[in-house]
Structure formats: structure tokens, C-alpha cells
Design an enzyme around this catalytic site. Structure first.
Site, short mmCIF file in Angstrom:
data_model
loop_
_atom_site.label_atom_id
_atom_site.label_comp_id
_atom_site.label_asym_id
_atom_site.label_seq_id
_atom_site.Cartn_x
_atom_site.Cartn_y
_atom_site.Cartn_z
N ASP A 25 -66.61 43.96 -28.46
CA ASP A 25 -67.44 42.59 -28.59
C ASP A 25 -66.73 41.79 -27.42
O ASP A 25 -66.33 40.59 -26.55
CB ASP A 25 -67.01 41.52 -29.72
N SER A 84 -60.74 46.80 -33.04
CA SER A 84 -61.05 45.77 -31.83
C SER A 84 -60.19 46.23 -30.50
O SER A 84 -60.08 47.56 -30.56
CB SER A 84 -60.55 44.26 -31.61
N ASP A 117 -63.97 46.08 -24.82
CA ASP A 117 -62.75 46.45 -25.55
C ASP A 117 -63.18 48.08 -26.14
O ASP A 117 -64.65 48.22 -26.67
CB ASP A 117 -62.21 45.81 -26.41
N ASP A 169 -64.24 47.45 -29.46
CA ASP A 169 -65.66 47.61 -30.47
C ASP A 169 -66.88 46.40 -29.79
O ASP A 169 -67.77 46.53 -30.35
CB ASP A 169 -64.80 46.44 -31.69
#
Length: 452
Positions: A251, A108, A247, A249
Site C-alpha cells: 500500500d 506493512s 512496501d 503489504d
């Protein structure tokens, strides 16, 4: 029962250190393959179960992808690769391709030297505690490789990005477009770099992209939703109408208005909620977390919109939404769930819902957020050498009571252990920033001594 490996958002750690090693991840792939295919969709007799694997742009993703493939294949599971793809894209494609499960290799918003494994069920939602416990139990058993004729196969999904781009666009009204808007997109050198610009461009916006040149080592490095200064600078430099930061990834989302002011997840949630409320389309209320700014709760109350708090973590927000049969919720970190659009938190889709509200109102982003004044909120992360029971530690609880008395009902104190790092997060919120800062530092000092 405490989990051994799974945190609040999958399994995460430093690459090369247990559990983020090729050997462990191969065993994890095998264990997950055994468990997830037992609880997934029914298969035609003789058919192999299939698991979808996506990843962000970290260089270690190649290594961990190969390890997962080996473990899943050994369990007799076919593997479908998407290549670099946002976490919510994997959630969507798992459902769309009727896979038994989805896996994302990502840490993330963490630096490149960390990585992790996130799982989705066949319905495109994060796994429940019972499934994670079952995978951990399977990890303790020896691997028993299927006979050669039953081993899983692997193939790449060539149109994964195109499918996801069309899905994102479908969540924005057909009769609307983004023409006339100049938007700066910060893709954090992460998984959205090749899909987010296409989504917003195809909807008509003029796009300026930054953080869109991943090299395997620069993900989240001074860019993205956790480092919004780059976006704020770019919005002002290009005289853009607004900016959107993702961010690593994809999400989490933050936005910046034309004046360079940052809007966090609470402010974006407020804009989406009021937009839906104005159209009579807000089903029920809004779910936040223990970290949600008190100003959002008070702001929604003015419109008689119910609000409820879940534990920190988008999986807990999702559980609360399902419990109350609501559709909208999120975190101040930028995780936003719009369950009428997607089963998972999706930064691109959340940004589109904000832009939908903007188009409906005819106002600017600054105008839409003007009447929500967030209370000062100080968060201090205390590194911990040992675990302690926060609720029953006498000195810590005494410090909390002292702070609450000083706030006199005009603020909140929250202590919680991080689900992904060896840290205790100390949060104090209230109307007076100076007081809030002092109280947070006082509590953090007590926690530091208690955990040394």
C-alpha cells in the site's frame, strides 16, 4: 475515548508478545466476527456471513491466519482465504466477493518479527473508530462458541491473484500501454511479489524484478519503499527508464527516475495531480497530511489547485477526501489514494497513475518532477519510556517556539506521537538544511529528557 489495542492502522506488535499472540488473535477473530457481521451487508435468511483473510509473506502469517480462522468460525462466520496478497487487493476482493469484512495479516513496512491485523468493512474501507471501539468491547466478553451446526466453514479463493491483476490493469486506459519502457520493480520480498510483475508485464513493459523471493524472514530487509537504495542501484545497473518500490503489504510506493533519483509520495502525488489537472479531471483539490512537504502545497498553489492537510494516517486522508468530496490524496510515505480508481490506498494503482501522466505528457519521470523542489525535512524518532502531553509540556513547547522563531515563517515544526510504536516523531522543515537539522536535534534532545 482512547482505544486499548487499535492504533492508526489496525493492531500491530512483536510476534509472541501481547497482543500478537495466537490466543489473543483467536479472541480478536471471534470479537470481530460478532461485530463486523452485524454492520455488514444484509444476508439471506439462514446464510452464513463471510470474512476474507489475506496476509503478507511473514512466516508468522500462517499461525495468525489459523488463529483468526478459529475465532471467526466459533462466531459462526465463514472464512475465505486469499493467501499472500497486498492489503489493497483484500480491500478490492472484499467488495468484489460481497464479503461482510476483510482482514489482512501484516505489519506493512516493519521487519519480519512484527505482525499485525488490519480490517476492512464490506465497502473495502478501513474501519471507523466506532467499529473499533465495538470490537474492543466485545473482546472483554467471554467467547460463546456457536453450536456445531452453526460454525463457520473455510475455503481458499484460488483465483484471487488473477482477479486483482485484472482489476489493477483496468485502472489504466485501454488505449494505452507501457511498451518501450524498461521498469525495475522492487517488491520488498512482500505481498506484491507475484502480482505486480504480472500487472506491468501484461501492460507491455519490460520488467526486471528484485525483492521478489520471499522466504518468510526477509520481508522489507534492505529492499522495498523504506530501503530504496537497492532499487536505485538496480535502475542504474540495468539502465532502466524508471523503478518502482513497494512496501511489504503493497500500500506504499516510491519511484526512481532513470538517473537514480528517488521520488517520494509527495512528488508522485504532484505528478498525478498535474496530470489530472491538465485533462480537467481533477475533482476539487488534493489532500495531504501534517507531514506533507510544504513545497507540494506551494507547487499546487501555482496551478490554483486547493490543498488541505489531515492528521497522519491514510484513514484520515480518506476521511478528509470524503468530507470535501475530492478524489486524490496521500502521504509522503507513499500511501496514495485515488478514489476514482479504488476505495483504498494502492501502491500498484498509484504507480499506474504516475505512468499514465508520463505517457500523456511524453516526458520522462525526471522531467515531470523537475519543478517541484522539496524543502529539507528532518525527522527524528525519539524512543519514549512514558506517555506525555506534548501540547502542554512547558519545556517542549518552549523548544518548539524557539525553533519557529528561528524559521521566521519559512518552515514548519511538527511533533506527534506514533500510532504504532513507542516513539515521538520530531519533524522540522525549512529552506536551510543546516538550520533545520540543528533545530530538529535541539527539540529531540528536550523531548528525550522529558520522556526518560
Amino acid at each position: 475515548m482512547t482505544k486499548k489495542y487499535f492504533g492508526t492502522d489496525g493492531i500491530r506488535g512483536k510476534v509472541g508478545e501481547h497482543p500478537i499472540t495466537p490466543e489473543f488473535v483467536m479472541r480478536l477473530g471471534y470479537a470481530a466476527g460478532k461485530v463486523l457481521t452485524q454492520v455488514g451487508r444484509n444476508l439471506t435468511k439462514g446464510a452464513h456471513p463471510a470474512v476474507l483473510i489475506g496476509k503478507d509473506t511473514r512466516i508468522s502469517g500462517y499461525m495468525l491466519e489459523a488463529a483468526l480462522e478459529a475465532g471467526l468460525s466459533a462466531a459462526g462466520v465463514d472464512v475465505l482465504f486469499t493467501g499472500p496478497m497486498p492489503t489493497p487487493a483484500v480491500a478490492y476482493l472484499t467488495r468484489a466477493l460481497r464479503a461482510q469484512a476483510g482482514i489482512v495479516i501484516t505489519a506493512s513496512h516493519n521487519p519480519y518479527y512484527d505482525n499485525g491485523i488490519k480490517f476492512f468493512s464490506s465497502e473495502g474501507i478501513k474501519l471507523g473508530d466506532d467499529i473499533e471501539h465495538a470490537i474492543e468491547a466485545e473482546l472483554d466478553k467471554p467467547m460463546q462458541v456457536m453450536e456445531s451446526a452453526m460454525l463457520g466453514r473455510a475455503r481458499r479463493i484460488d483465483d484471487a491473484a488473477g482477479r486483482y491483476i485484472e482489476f489493477c490493469k483496468s485502472t489504466f486506459p485501454n488505449h494505452m500501454d507501457l511498451r518501450g519502457l524498461k521498469i525495475v520493480l522492487d517488491c520488498a520480498h512482500g505481498a506484491t511479489y507475484h502480482v505486480a510483475p504480472e500487472v506491468f508485464h501484461e501492460l507491455g513493459a519490460e520488467i526486471i524484478s528484485i525483492g521478489n523471493k520471499p522466504d518468510g524472514l526477509n520481508i522489507n530487509e534492505q529492499v522495498g519503499s523504506t530501503h530504496p537504495q537497492a532499487l536505485q542501484t538496480a535502475v542504474l545497473e540495468h539502465q532502466a527508464d524508471l523503478g518502482i518500490a513497494f512496501d511489504g503489504d503493497g500500500d506504499r510506493v516510491m519511484m526512481v527516475d532513470a538517473r537514480g533519483n528517488l521520488l517520494d509520495g509527495d512528488q508522485l502525488l504532484y505528478i498525478i495531480a498535474l496530470g489530472l489537472h491538465a485533462k480537467g479531471q481533477l475533482k476539487g483539490g488534493v489532500a495531504g497530511t501534517l507531514m506533507t512537504n510544504l513545497a507540494l502545497e506551494h507547487g499546487l498553489q501555482k496551478y490554483d489547485i486547493p490543498f488541505a492537510r489531515a492528521k497522519v494516517g491514510d484513514r484520515y486522508v480518506l476521511a478528509l477526501l470524503n468530507e470535501k468530496k475530492w478524489l486524490l490524496g496521500g502521504e509522503n510515505s507513499g500511501h496514495i489514494l485515488t478514489l476514482d480508481k479504488h476505495s483504498s490506498g494502492d501502491a500498484i494503482i498509484a504507480a499506474l497513475q504516475v505512468l499514465h501522466a508520463l505517457r500523456l505528457s511524453g516526458k520522462t519521470l525526471a522531467d515531470l518532477s523537475a519543478d517541484l523542489r522539496l524543502y529539507p525535512q528532518v525527522l527524528i524518532n525519539v524512543n519514549t519510556a512514558k506517555k506525555i502531553d506534548l501540547d502542554h509540556h512547558a519545556q517542549i513547547q518552549a523548544a518548539v517556539r524557539t525553533a519557529e522563531q528561528a524559521l521566521a515563517g519559512r518552515g514548519r515544526v511538527l511533533l506527534r506521537a506514533s500510532g504504532t510504536e513507542a516513539k515521538i516523531r520530531v519533524m522540522v522543515e525549512g529552506e536551510d538544511r543546516t538550520l533545520v537539522q540543528q533545530l530538529a536535534e535541539d527539540i529531540a534532545s528536550v523531548v528525550t529528557l522529558a520522556t526518560a
